[in-house]
Design a protein around this motif. Structure first.
Motif, short mmCIF file in Angstrom:
data_model
loop_
_atom_site.label_atom_id
_atom_site.label_comp_id
_atom_site.label_asym_id
_atom_site.label_seq_id
_atom_site.Cartn_x
_atom_site.Cartn_y
_atom_site.Cartn_z
N THR A 121 0.79 -1.23 0.18
CA THR A 121 0.01 0.13 -0.07
C THR A 121 0.87 1.30 -0.09
N ILE A 122 2.07 1.34 0.74
CA ILE A 122 2.86 2.51 0.80
C ILE A 122 3.44 2.80 -0.46
N LEU B 296 12.12 1.13 1.28
CA LEU B 296 12.11 0.96 2.72
C LEU B 296 10.75 0.11 3.09
N SER B 297 9.77 0.52 2.38
CA SER B 297 8.57 -0.08 2.60
C SER B 297 8.65 -1.62 2.38
N GLY B 298 9.29 -2.07 1.61
CA GLY B 298 9.61 -3.79 1.51
C GLY B 298 10.22 -4.23 2.95
N LEU B 299 10.66 -3.30 3.81
CA LEU B 299 11.36 -3.87 5.16
C LEU B 299 10.25 -4.12 6.02
N LEU B 300 9.09 -3.46 5.83
CA LEU B 300 7.98 -3.66 6.77
C LEU B 300 7.46 -5.40 6.61
N GLN C 148 4.53 -6.61 7.08
CA GLN C 148 3.28 -6.96 6.35
C GLN C 148 3.47 -6.73 4.72
N TYR C 149 4.49 -6.25 4.12
CA TYR C 149 4.68 -6.06 2.51
C TYR C 149 5.44 -6.96 2.17
N PRO C 150 5.57 -7.33 0.94
CA PRO C 150 6.41 -8.12 0.21
C PRO C 150 7.78 -7.26 0.18
N PRO C 151 8.80 -7.80 -0.04
CA PRO C 151 10.35 -7.07 -0.05
C PRO C 151 10.17 -6.46 -1.63
N VAL C 152 10.89 -5.25 -1.35
CA VAL C 152 11.09 -4.44 -2.80
C VAL C 152 12.51 -4.58 -3.04
N HIS C 153 12.84 -4.85 -4.33
CA HIS C 153 14.34 -4.84 -4.79
C HIS C 153 14.63 -3.80 -5.85
N VAL C 154 15.95 -3.36 -5.66
CA VAL C 154 16.36 -2.49 -6.88
C VAL C 154 16.65 -3.39 -7.91
N THR C 155 15.90 -3.45 -9.24
CA THR C 155 16.25 -4.20 -10.39
C THR C 155 16.59 -3.41 -11.51
N TRP C 156 16.86 -3.90 -12.52
CA TRP C 156 17.22 -3.20 -13.74
C TRP C 156 16.09 -2.38 -14.35
N SER C 157 14.88 -2.68 -13.90
CA SER C 157 13.84 -2.10 -14.43
C SER C 157 13.68 -0.52 -13.99
#
Length: 302
Positions: free
Chosen positions: A91-92, A158-162, A164-173
């Motif tokens: 959500t964030i 940083l929202s991916g560190l919570l 309740q949320y899935p992790p967010v990764h820095v990717t090529w996109s």
């Protein structure tokens, strides 16, 4: 004798490249004239961006604080209290990307609407293509958007560190983000052209823009996925409303930006959406430029 004198004056004017004041030039010449003023556009845009916050104690830091505080408010209300983010895993990230980029659109519309009225003295004093003014206004907003985008990406990461949320990764996109922002800048400039022409002709429209942008915000999936609510409509209504919400310009740009920065399975990378984004940007810019050019001789006189 008067005819001969008139012909001689026209010949002299043509010889030295002089143009009659208050007359709309041909489109090709107008485009070249605007392009030759790029240095002036850049200086005027950066000066405008700097002057907006120079009287505040925190100065240019407000260019980052304003969209950040705006995003926090919407996250608290729609993400936590109301929980309106149906079908969205993070959500964030969804709300932050939407509010940061929509703010760029909203400010471009408001800036375009005031670009002629606020520069009336400059218009009456100097001879230059008036299209310079809406372009410079959106350029000024782009300069303040760049540091805000860095903050936006950090919040999304940083929202991916919570828990309740899935992790967010820095990717090529993530490298594609400048390209969608460039297309959005092109789109915003086209809209600024249209609004500048409309408000210059009918100043009362400036009072309506705020209400229209509020409607656009709630109808474009800025803070919650509006397409999720289409499923409650009849099949006939879904067939009509669904594509409109999916492929309207703001929704397209936000979809592409979210697909770049997040790895949500329901927002995958889609070449079709990129094509729509490019189409909206080019068509809107070209149409807006022509619409603005057609009113060139009226600016500063009405």
């Amino acid at each position: 004798m008067p005819d001969t004198t008139s012909q001689e004056r026209q010949a002299i004017a043509k010889q030295y490249g002089l143009m009659q004041m208050g007359v709309r030039p041909p489109l090709g010449r107008y485009i070249r004239d605007v392009a030759s003023r790029w240095a002036f556009i850049r200086v005027l845009g950066t000066a405008t961006a700097y002057s907006k916050n120079q009287n505040n104690y925190l100065g240019q830091l407000w260019a980052v604080l304003n969209p950040t505080l705006n995003a926090i408010v919407y996250v608290l209300i729609f993400g936590i209290l109301i929980d309106a983010s149906r079908g969205v895993e993070n959500t964030i990230a969804f709300i932050v990307i939407g509010t940061f980029l929509f703010r760029f659109v909203e400010q471009s519309v408001h800036g375009g609407s005031k670009s002629i009225a606020q520069k009336s003295t400059l218009i009456r004093s100097l001879h230059f293509p008036r299209a310079v003014l809406p372009i410079a206004e959106v350029v000024s907003l782009l300069t303040t958007l760049v540091p805000a985008l860095v903050v936006m990406c950090v919040i999304v990461l940083l929202s991916g560190l919570l828990p309740q949320y899935p992790p967010v990764h820095v990717t090529w996109s993530w490298l594609l983000l400048p390209f969608i922002v460039a297309l959005l800048w092109l789109f915003n400039t086209g809209v600024a052209f249209m609004v500048a022409r409309a408000v210059a002709v009918t100043p009362d429209l400036d009072n309506v823009i705020g209400f229209v942008m509020r409607l656009v915000m709630y109808g474009s999936g800025v803070i919650f996925p509006v397409t999720h609510y289409v499923s409650s409509l009849s099949e006939t209504a879904q067939a009509i409303v669904g594509p409109i919400l999916d492929y309207q310009p703001i929704g397209v740009f936000l979809y592409v930006a979210r697909s770049i920065l997040t790895q949500e399975p329901n927002i995958p990378q889609d070449p079709v959406m990129w094509a729509w984004a490019a189409g909206w940007a080019v068509v809107t810019f070209v149409a807006g430029f022509i619409i603005f050019w057609r009113g060139e001789e009226r600016y500063g006189r009405d």
